[in-house]
Design an enzyme around this catalytic site. Structure first.
Site, mmCIF file in Angstrom:
data_model
loop_
_atom_site.group_PDB
_atom_site.id
_atom_site.type_symbol
_atom_site.label_atom_id
_atom_site.label_comp_id
_atom_site.label_asym_id
_atom_site.label_seq_id
_atom_site.Cartn_x
_atom_site.Cartn_y
_atom_site.Cartn_z
ATOM 1 N N LYS A 175 10.329 -0.099 -0.737
ATOM 2 C CA LYS A 175 10.070 -0.989 -1.884
ATOM 3 C C LYS A 175 8.709 -0.622 -2.467
ATOM 4 O O LYS A 175 7.665 -0.982 -1.952
ATOM 5 C CB LYS A 175 10.062 -2.472 -1.496
ATOM 6 C CG LYS A 175 10.134 -3.350 -2.742
ATOM 7 C CD LYS A 175 9.319 -4.608 -2.696
ATOM 8 C CE LYS A 175 7.884 -4.495 -3.070
ATOM 9 N NZ LYS A 175 7.529 -4.193 -4.472
ATOM 10 N N GLU A 385 -13.597 -6.309 -1.069
ATOM 11 C CA GLU A 385 -13.051 -5.148 -1.782
ATOM 12 C C GLU A 385 -12.767 -5.538 -3.233
ATOM 13 O O GLU A 385 -12.015 -6.468 -3.491
ATOM 14 C CB GLU A 385 -11.765 -4.674 -1.106
ATOM 15 C CG GLU A 385 -11.253 -3.386 -1.705
ATOM 16 C CD GLU A 385 -10.012 -2.854 -1.011
ATOM 17 O OE1 GLU A 385 -9.069 -3.630 -0.788
ATOM 18 O OE2 GLU A 385 -9.986 -1.647 -0.697
#
Ligand code: UN1
Length: 496
Positions: A175, A385
């Site tokens: 996916k 991040e």
């Protein structure tokens, strides 16, 4: 005209059972749709996992060198189609064309490498303590692998997951990211057309929120591999833990690049620019923190900022561009929000700090390369991040302090040190708590023949890619075989 990507289930290209679709857009031009793809549901996932399970026994029984020959053919075609695939990567993901070529090259390298592993896949043969008995370990595949991949390396990362799984004798349901469906489709198509039997490699497009959990927790799945956000990665780890399911997550970094007082500053500046702003900072390995020895802090920072200001922001297909767009409006907003957070925290904005909107850039998701100075290592911009073209420069007293700052985050993927002193680099090599350490080279650009992954919140499970401790440790389990040909009962450990 947008191209049409489809699911691949049991060797047949098809739409989602529901008929729903999603659309990928060019990040450099919000008016250009690149592809439509199925927006699948749990029903499509079921069908794909069933196909992968049905195909597994025959694929497992196919000699690994034969599996390797198919991968080799795929690698040959990938190499031939590198340029056209790279253009698709730039159109759909945004990175500049030379980097898009690198993305495809990484997939070519990985596919050749794993094709060769088909003639190795070695285990151990050791002597038995008893006569007329032998002892060996062999790698065996696990079954169906559920693989969920991100948009930032839309060809390379699917290759990291698919080809080691296949060479080891597993079957796959991929996916890919819903924002880069065409890249994944092209790669899967090349593998499929190289001769994989139906059902060995299946592709299901869709949104993670809609089908991710159905795939990861599907009863027919044996292994899960995920690259993406920490939040999703941790949910997947928990799910797989409960299901006793083999899992590998790669979920990010806050990678430090240390510049010592004896560094070649020109080299360090080039490395910091490449690591910080390459792929618009959208790499797990991006050098988002530059930790500079106080004696060269002013000189380094002034020159680094001058160089960052000169980077040309623009569409990735234009040869003059250094820094392409970020992937979409949501990511752009997230990066701009972090820039505001940095300002509020008291970091000094040295350049950038805004969307780049001049002329036609207004039509894409562009952000000016941004540098913050005087960043405290505890600030959110130095801890979290951001995944965009934002670099935090942090001052360090000495090597020990630099390493302490470098290690003082939740992540541990990649780190770099620039120094001419071999003793200092040896200490850094030993003490940096990351999966990858670079000496006098930037934090990005890991090669596929060694394991890729990190420590702490960067991920869980075996590493990806090649070498000892790499992806084959995820996609195989060890089986130990003792063969007794003495014809009598022999008792290990029992002396008579
Ligand atoms: C990533 O950003 O998830 O080492 C992968 C590198 C590349 C791979 C990055 N080879 O920067």
């Amino acid at each position: 005209m947008a191209e049409q990507a489809l699911n691949l289930i049991n060797g047949v290209w098809k739409r989602a059972a529901s008929g729903e679709t999603l659309t990928s857009m060019n990040p450099a031009d919000i008016d250009e749709s690149v592809a439509t793809a199925p927006s699948s549901s749990a029903k499509d996932v079921d069908e794909a996992v069933a196909a992968a399970r049905a195909a597994w026994l025959a694929w497992r029984a196919t000699p690994a060198p034969k599996r390797g020959e198919i991968l080799f053919r795929a690698a040959e075609r990938l190499a031939r189609e590198k340029e056209s695939l790279a253009v698709v990567v730039t159109r759909e993901m945004g990175k500049v064309l030379p980097e898009a070529r690198g993305d495809v090259q990484e997939a070519i390298d990985m596919t050749y490498y794993m094709a060769g592993e088909g003639r190795r896949l070695s285990g151990e043969t050791v002597p038995s303590e008893l006569p007329d008995k032998d002892a060996k370990s062999v790698r065996v595949p696990l079954g169906v692998c559920a693989q969920i991949t991100p948009w930032n390396f839309p060809v390379a990362i699917p290759s990291w997951k698919i080809v080691p799984a296949l060479i080891a004798g597993n079957t796959v349901v991929l996916k890919p990211s819903a924002v880069t469906p065409l890249c994944a489709t092209r790669f899967v198509q090349i593998l499929h057309e190289a001769g994989l039997p139906p059902g060995v490699l299946n592709l299901v497009h869709g949104h993670g929120e809609e089908i991710g959990e159905a795939l990861v927790s599907h009863a027919g799945v044996a292994v899960v591999s995920f690259t993406g956000s920490s939040a999703v990665g941790e949910r997947i780890e928990a799910l797989c833990g409960r299901l006793h399911r083999a899992v590998c997550t790669e979920t990010g970094g806050k990678n430090p690049l240390i510049v010592m007082d004896d560094a070649d500053l020109d080299l360090a500046i080039e490395g910091a620019l490449w690591g910080g702003f390459g792929t618009s900072g959208q790499r797990c390995t991006a050098a988002s923190r530059v930790i500079v020895h106080h004696a060269v802090y002013d000189a380094f920072t002034a020159r680094f900022v001058e160089a960052a200001k000169k980077l040309r922001v623009g569409p990735g297909l234009e040869p003059a561009t250094d820094v392409g767009p970020v992937i979409n409006a949501a990511q752009k907003q997230k990066v701009l929000d972090y820039i505001e957070i940095g300002k509020k925290e008291g970091a000094k904005l040295l350049c950038g700090g805004r969307a780049a909107t001049a002329g036609k850039l207004a039509n894409g998701h562009f952000i000016a390369p941004t540098v913050f100075g005087d960043v405290a290592s505890t600030m959110r911009i130095a801890q979290e991040e951001i995944f965009g073209p934002v670099v935090s420069v942090i001052k360090a007293r000495d090597l020990a302090h630099a390493i302490e700052i470098a290690n003082g985050v939740a992540y541990g993927l990649s780190a770099a040190i620039y120094s001419r002193d071999v003793n200092k680099t040896a200490v850094a090599e030993r003490d940096l708590d990351t999966g990858i350490v670079y000496i006098n080279a930037s934090t990005i650009g890991a090669e596929i023949q060694l394991p890729f992954g990190g420590t702490k919140r960067t991920g869980l499970g075996p590493r990806e890619a090649g070498g000892r401790g790499g992806a084959l440790d995820l996609y195989t389990k060890w089986k130990v075989i003792y063969r007794d040909y003495s014809g009598k009962l022999q008792k290990a450990q029992i002396q008579e």
